[in-house]
Write a protein that holds these residues in place. Structure first.
Motif, PDB file in Angstrom:
ATOM      1  N   LEU A 130      -1.495   5.572   3.304  1.00  0.00           N
ATOM      2  CA  LEU A 130      -1.966   4.293   2.763  1.00  0.00           C
ATOM      3  C   LEU A 130      -1.325   3.110   3.469  1.00  0.00           C
ATOM      4  O   LEU A 130      -1.967   2.066   3.662  1.00  0.00           O
ATOM      5  CB  LEU A 130      -1.694   4.225   1.257  1.00  0.00           C
ATOM      6  N   LYS A 131      -0.055   3.248   3.870  1.00  0.00           N
ATOM      7  CA  LYS A 131       0.618   2.136   4.540  1.00  0.00           C
ATOM      8  C   LYS A 131       0.019   1.873   5.913  1.00  0.00           C
ATOM      9  O   LYS A 131      -0.104   0.721   6.345  1.00  0.00           O
ATOM     10  CB  LYS A 131       2.107   2.436   4.672  1.00  0.00           C
ATOM     11  N   SER A 132      -0.388   2.921   6.613  1.00  0.00           N
ATOM     12  CA  SER A 132      -0.909   2.764   7.969  1.00  0.00           C
ATOM     13  C   SER A 132      -2.436   2.668   7.967  1.00  0.00           C
ATOM     14  O   SER A 132      -3.012   1.594   8.149  1.00  0.00           O
ATOM     15  CB  SER A 132      -0.464   3.946   8.835  1.00  0.00           C
ATOM     16  N   GLY A 181       0.720  15.739   2.124  1.00  0.00           N
ATOM     17  CA  GLY A 181       1.892  15.321   1.345  1.00  0.00           C
ATOM     18  C   GLY A 181       2.427  13.970   1.754  1.00  0.00           C
ATOM     19  O   GLY A 181       3.504  13.576   1.298  1.00  0.00           O
ATOM     20  N   HIS A 182       1.717  13.252   2.620  1.00  0.00           N
ATOM     21  CA  HIS A 182       2.212  11.965   3.127  1.00  0.00           C
ATOM     22  C   HIS A 182       1.330  10.803   2.678  1.00  0.00           C
ATOM     23  O   HIS A 182       0.922   9.961   3.480  1.00  0.00           O
ATOM     24  CB  HIS A 182       2.298  12.011   4.655  1.00  0.00           C
ATOM     25  N   THR A 183       1.032  10.757   1.397  1.00  0.00           N
ATOM     26  CA  THR A 183       0.164   9.683   0.871  1.00  0.00           C
ATOM     27  C   THR A 183       0.718   8.283   1.135  1.00  0.00           C
ATOM     28  O   THR A 183      -0.033   7.393   1.568  1.00  0.00           O
ATOM     29  CB  THR A 183      -0.075   9.883  -0.635  1.00  0.00           C
ATOM     30  N   THR A 203     -12.001   4.434  -3.050  1.00  0.00           N
ATOM     31  CA  THR A 203     -11.347   5.286  -2.041  1.00  0.00           C
ATOM     32  C   THR A 203      -9.844   5.372  -2.291  1.00  0.00           C
ATOM     33  O   THR A 203      -9.260   6.461  -2.296  1.00  0.00           O
ATOM     34  CB  THR A 203     -11.616   4.741  -0.624  1.00  0.00           C
ATOM     35  N   VAL A 204      -9.174   4.218  -2.496  1.00  0.00           N
ATOM     36  CA  VAL A 204      -7.710   4.229  -2.664  1.00  0.00           C
ATOM     37  C   VAL A 204      -7.299   4.699  -4.057  1.00  0.00           C
ATOM     38  O   VAL A 204      -6.126   5.016  -4.269  1.00  0.00           O
ATOM     39  CB  VAL A 204      -7.113   2.835  -2.379  1.00  0.00           C
ATOM     40  N   LEU A 205      -8.236   4.745  -5.002  1.00  0.00           N
ATOM     41  CA  LEU A 205      -7.903   5.275  -6.326  1.00  0.00           C
ATOM     42  C   LEU A 205      -8.209   6.765  -6.431  1.00  0.00           C
ATOM     43  O   LEU A 205      -7.366   7.554  -6.876  1.00  0.00           O
ATOM     44  CB  LEU A 205      -8.670   4.509  -7.407  1.00  0.00           C
ATOM     45  N   PHE A 206      -9.415   7.166  -6.037  1.00  0.00           N
ATOM     46  CA  PHE A 206      -9.836   8.559  -6.240  1.00  0.00           C
ATOM     47  C   PHE A 206      -9.176   9.519  -5.254  1.00  0.00           C
ATOM     48  O   PHE A 206      -8.633  10.553  -5.653  1.00  0.00           O
ATOM     49  CB  PHE A 206     -11.366   8.671  -6.132  1.00  0.00           C
ATOM     50  N   LEU A 207      -9.232   9.217  -3.946  1.00  0.00           N
ATOM     51  CA  LEU A 207      -8.737  10.182  -2.956  1.00  0.00           C
ATOM     52  C   LEU A 207      -7.252  10.485  -3.115  1.00  0.00           C
ATOM     53  O   LEU A 207      -6.870  11.653  -3.227  1.00  0.00           O
ATOM     54  CB  LEU A 207      -9.048   9.695  -1.537  1.00  0.00           C
ATOM     55  N   PRO A 208      -6.349   9.479  -3.126  1.00  0.00           N
ATOM     56  CA  PRO A 208      -4.919   9.804  -3.268  1.00  0.00           C
ATOM     57  C   PRO A 208      -4.596  10.502  -4.595  1.00  0.00           C
ATOM     58  O   PRO A 208      -3.743  11.398  -4.639  1.00  0.00           O
ATOM     59  CB  PRO A 208      -4.234   8.440  -3.187  1.00  0.00           C
ATOM     60  N   LEU A 261       0.825  -1.202   0.000  1.00  0.00           N
ATOM     61  CA  LEU A 261       0.000   0.000   0.000  1.00  0.00           C
ATOM     62  C   LEU A 261       0.864   1.258   0.000  1.00  0.00           C
ATOM     63  O   LEU A 261       0.511   2.258  -0.622  1.00  0.00           O
ATOM     64  CB  LEU A 261      -0.947  -0.008   1.213  1.00  0.00           C
ATOM     65  N   GLY A 262       1.979   1.185   0.730  1.00  0.00           N
ATOM     66  CA  GLY A 262       2.907   2.316   0.692  1.00  0.00           C
ATOM     67  C   GLY A 262       3.472   2.511  -0.702  1.00  0.00           C
ATOM     68  O   GLY A 262       3.602   3.646  -1.192  1.00  0.00           O
ATOM     69  N   ASN A 263       3.809   1.404  -1.366  1.00  0.00           N
ATOM     70  CA  ASN A 263       4.315   1.490  -2.744  1.00  0.00           C
ATOM     71  C   ASN A 263       3.249   2.029  -3.697  1.00  0.00           C
ATOM     72  O   ASN A 263       3.560   2.781  -4.628  1.00  0.00           O
ATOM     73  CB  ASN A 263       4.775   0.108  -3.217  1.00  0.00           C
ATOM     74  N   LEU A 264       1.983   1.623  -3.466  1.00  0.00           N
ATOM     75  CA  LEU A 264       0.887   2.157  -4.280  1.00  0.00           C
ATOM     76  C   LEU A 264       0.795   3.665  -4.093  1.00  0.00           C
ATOM     77  O   LEU A 264       0.578   4.405  -5.063  1.00  0.00           O
ATOM     78  CB  LEU A 264      -0.434   1.488  -3.884  1.00  0.00           C
TER      79      LEU A 264
END
Length: 897
Positions: free
Chosen positions: A833-835, A827-829, A880-885, A452-455
């Motif tokens: 996502l990782k946490s 700025g900490h996407t 959520t993980v596609l649109f928001l970040p 998720l962090g890599n994403l």
């Protein structure tokens, strides 16, 4: 303020964990008392508004008329075997007097033998007098043919209504049996008895005494209960008692099949399947969630304690529901399964963050304070938003949606409260216990989802690509969603393989009427008559039962009385028997040939008009030209007479001598010119159609076809409404419920979205962030419906209620992500996502696992609801993980420029 409260509570719970745990257990015990007293209401009418006229009429009918709660035994096999089997089981069922007051499986011969002609239409009586002018065999056959030709041959309206079709089949059946007895007398001297001749007379006048299908392969037993279908305990006990009788008797009749159908057995089956599915789904959901929890966090104690915390929240929620509503309906009975899928989310967020903080912070008190500060706000906002979305459903006029919103809203608040209050104490107590037992410093396992962090890193580098991809997918699935269809078949949401449901098709095929009937109450005999006459003209209606079947209005009886009197006078004068001689035997053969031709012409008329039952009955007498070795029974009888005319003449004279006096006597008794009055009706007939007060009359309307498709259902309902808007019953209620749910569901969904936006606006103090949080929700809804269409699924009356639920459920992911963004910075996407992304992924997976447990239910409505919710939760996570970040990434780039 919120952070301060969360910190203070975290300190108290971590410092005094056992006080918190004991207090929570006391509340749970107290909540278990009202929870144990919740009743189950699983009828479709229980989902309608409480003040709905159709629902009120339906409940009133069930309370006033026990006969409206149907209980049918359906017996299948060869004619003689099913009749013997039925004769064997009926006395046993009649002994169950605590459940049943009467068993009907034969016509009411006693009443019909005294008033038969007064129950016939005046125009039919006019023709009947001619038939009975001379009861000797040749003139009787002659007038039968005359009447047959006048009524059927060449008249296109002869079979224009279902009532006329049924009458034609009964007439043909009587002729067929009469001819068969003539054949028996010629062939077999041993059965050429007065009793055999008497049976021909009764079949000719009354028809088959059993409630049997035209092909003689299906027999109905109508059992009248002493209670209504609303008494679920008696539904179960009575059905089990009759089933035990069937199971005991069936081995003695190897060629017979028998099953139970009707409203009472269906209530029993639905209750048992509902209870079984609810328990099984809840266990599977809990096990799946627990296993997924353990595998993810690589420990077993914390997930088990989280599951126990969830069970406590369900018990407390059930106690509150017991106090507020006192019941569960078909939809809200699932609340435990839904709460397992949703309520575990809050525990995941706390355990996930606590696992991180326990590695960073040295003390459990500090770690717990940091945990509630980081995750508590998101949990509270998410829970309040979800609960508010559910409570918004309470504005619905539909009781099913309203109660579902209230129950789930209560459940979410209870899950949030027990998780925020109890789980921190339980985690700290667990940690202290492990440290004391192992005598080593406690080490909290911590698992990272680096993918998720890599994403997050990838999205930061190419936000436009990810956003464009998400928009394209949304567009494609929107097209699919706009073409999704609705399944109007109520039977498709019932448990699969339910015998009571499957037997409905047997009844429809055999009798051309559906047991899913409609009902209405009238205020007088005359009103019942007028309504029944109008209903009989409707093409979708097979049969109408009402009090005037046995008590015609006085005006009608006045009109019929002269014809009935004439029949009695004609029969009274008809006293001379004339034996057959050679000349009369030849005339008889001529009339038999004429009858064969008349039946052939009727078969042609029935074939052209699509009256299959009449056509089949004709073919059973005169043969089927499309089948090899199929010959006319009448022509075979003629041939038999011609082969040995002397013997045939002797035996037919014996037949005439036996039947003549009995036929004359029975016709005379049936031609009773006395008026039928309410007081003269047998009690079992009055109980069927008249309420205890004696001021209301029940009219029951049976559709002629399988009505569980939209066209047939709406056609049937429209024709009923033309007659009376008061008509109720399962079909009108179901269509009414679909329309209400469609309207209320749309309004509730829109209102829920508005409430979610307002609450997010208040929480974030930013309209932009509030709207940003709703984007994944709206797109997730599109994805959900689009994926359903793509997978070949349809919406139905059960799973459509899941759409407003998804609004409350799907918003959680976006709320947690946005709260973490606000805490860490936009700025900490990758970190977000990782946490938090890990927690959101796990909550989505556990929620999907919980909802997925519904897909193993036998109740097909719940299966499709489970599929919709699984797709909805998965879709909301992906959006959520596609649109928001990607949107945040584009905004960050724009700000830098």
């Amino acid at each position: 303020m919120r952070e301060k409260l969360l910190k203070n509570w975290a300190r108290f719970a971590a410092t005094h964990p056992w006080r918190v745990i004991i207090g929570l257990l006391i509340i749970t015990v107290l909540a278990a008392i009202p929870a144990s007293q919740i009743r189950m209401d699983i009828r479709w009418s229980d989902l309608l508004p409480m003040n709905d006229p159709k629902a009120q009429e339906f409940d009133e009918i069930l309370k006033e008329y026990k006969s409206a709660s149907t209980f049918l035994v359906v017996v299948r096999g060869e004619e003689q075997e099913i009749k013997k089997f039925t004769d064997a089981i009926v006395p046993q069922i009649e002994q169950l007097t605590q459940y049943f007051q009467r068993v009907d499986y034969k016509i009411d011969r006693e009443f019909f033998s005294r008033h038969g002609f007064m129950l016939a239409e005046a125009k039919d009586l006019e023709q009947s007098a001619d038939i009975f002018t001379d009861l000797n065999l040749v003139p009787l056959m002659t007038t039968i043919n005359d009447n047959f030709e006048e009524e059927y041959v060449g008249d296109e309206e002869a079979l224009s209504t279902k009532e006329k079709e049924n009458e034609a089949v009964r007439t043909l059946d009587g002729f067929h049996y009469w001819l068969m007895v003539m054949d028996n007398f010629i062939d077999d001297f041993s059965i050429a008895t007065p009793e055999r001749a008497d049976s021909a007379v009764e079949r000719f006048l009354y028809g088959d005494p059993y409630f049997i299908s035209q092909d003689k392969r299906v027999l109905l037993v109508n059992v009248k209960a002493t209670f209504t279908a609303m008494d679920i305990e008696k539904d179960i006990a009575a059905t089990d008692s009759v089933q035990a009788i069937l199971d005991k008797t069936l081995p003695d009749y190897p060629g017979v099949n028998a099953g139970i159908a009707g409203m009472i057995p269906l209530q029993k089956d639905e209750m048992e399947h509902t209870t079984k599915d609810m328990q099984l789904s809840a266990i599977i959901a809990l096990v799946l969630v627990l296993v997924l929890f353990i595998l993810t966090f690589r420990m077993w104690s914390a997930p088990v304690l989280a599951a126990l915390n969830l069970i406590i929240s369900i018990i407390i929620a059930a106690g509150v529901v017991g106090l507020v509503l006192g019941r569960l309906n078909m939809m809200t009975s699932l609340f435990a399964v839904i709460l397992i899928g949703l309520g575990i989310d809050y525990a995941i967020h706390i355990i996930s963050v606590y696992s991180e903080r326990r590695v960073i912070d040295g003390e459990p008190i500090t770690a717990m304070q940091e945990t509630l500060v980081r995750s508590g706000s998101g949990i509270i906002t998410g829970a309040l938003t979800t609960a508010a979305a559910f409570f918004a459903l309470a504005i619905s006029v539909t009781q099913g949606i309203k109660e579902m919103g209230i129950v789930l809203g209560i459940g979410i608040l209870c899950a949030m409260a027990t998780t925020l209050t109890g789980l921190p104490a339980v985690l700290v107590a667990r940690e202290r216990f492990i440290s004391r037992v192992s005598r080593k410093p406690f080490q909290q396992p911590h698992v990272e989802f680096k993918v998720l962090g890599n994403l997050g890193q990838s999205i930061i580098r190419r936000p436009l690509l990810y956003l464009a991809t998400a928009i394209v997918i949304t567009g494609v699935l929107l097209y699919q969603a706009l073409n999704i269809k609705f399944d109007y078949n109520m039977l498709n949401v019932e448990p699969k393989g339910l015998p009571t449901v499957e037997l409905q098709d047997t009844i429809i095929d055999a009798f051309d009427l559906s047991p899913d009937f409609a009902m209405v109450i009238t205020g007088s005999v005359e009103e019942s008559w007028e309504m029944a006459e109008r209903l009989k003209e409707m093409p979708t209606i097979s049969m109408v039962e009402n009090i005037t079947d046995y008590l015609p209005p006085h005006d009608e009886q006045l009109e019929r009385r002269p014809h009935v009197t004439k029949i009695r006078n004609v029969v009274q004068q008809n006293t001379r028997e004339r034996p057959l001689n050679e000349n009369r035997l030849e005339q008889l053969l001529t009339q038999l040939e004429r009858l064969d031709m008349n039946i052939y012409e009727l078969a042609q008329l029935a074939f052209i008009g699509g009256q299959d039952k009449v056509d089949d009955k004709c073919k059973s007498i005169i043969g089927d030209p499309e089948k090899e070795n199929s010959e006319s029974f009448i022509l075979r009888l003629i041939e038999k007479i011609r082969q040995n005319p002397q013997r045939a003449m002797e035996q037919l004279n014996k037949f005439q001598r036996y039947y003549y006096s009995r036929l004359r006597e029975k016709i005379y008794n049936m031609a009773n010119p006395g008026f039928i009055t309410l007081e003269s009706l047998p009690e079992h007939i009055k109980n069927r159609y008249i309420n205890e007060a004696g001021d209301k009359y029940l009219v029951t309307i049976y559709p002629r076809e399988q009505i569980w498709n939209y066209d047939a259902l709406t056609r049937f309902n429209k024709q009923l409404e033309r007659v009376s808007p008061k008509i109720t019953g399962t079909p009108p209620i179901f269509l009414h419920l679909i329309n209400l749910i469609g309207r209320d569901g749309l309004m509730a969904t829109i209102l829920t979205v508005i409430i979610v936006v307002v609450l997010l606006w208040i929480d974030f103090r930013s309209l932009h962030l509030a709207l940003l949080g709703v984007i994944p929700l709206l797109c997730g809804g599109i994805w959900m419906v689009g994926l359903m269409k793509t997978l070949g699924l349809m919406l139905n009356v059960v799973n459509v209620m899941g759409i407003p639920m998804i609004v409350g459920i799907g918003i959680d992911d976006g709320v947690h992500i946005l709260h973490r963004y606000r805490y860490e910075g936009f700025g900490h996407t990758p970190l977000v996502l990782k946490s938090t992304g890990k927690a959101v992924l796990l909550t989505s997976l556990t929620t999907m696992a919980g909802f997925g447990s519904l897909m193993v239910a036998s109740y097909r409505g719940w299966m499709t609801l489970g599929a919709l919710l699984v797709l909805g939760v998965g879709a909301c996570f992906l959006t959520t993980v596609l649109f928001l970040p990607s949107i945040v990434g584009l905004l960050q780039r724009a700000n830098k420029k």
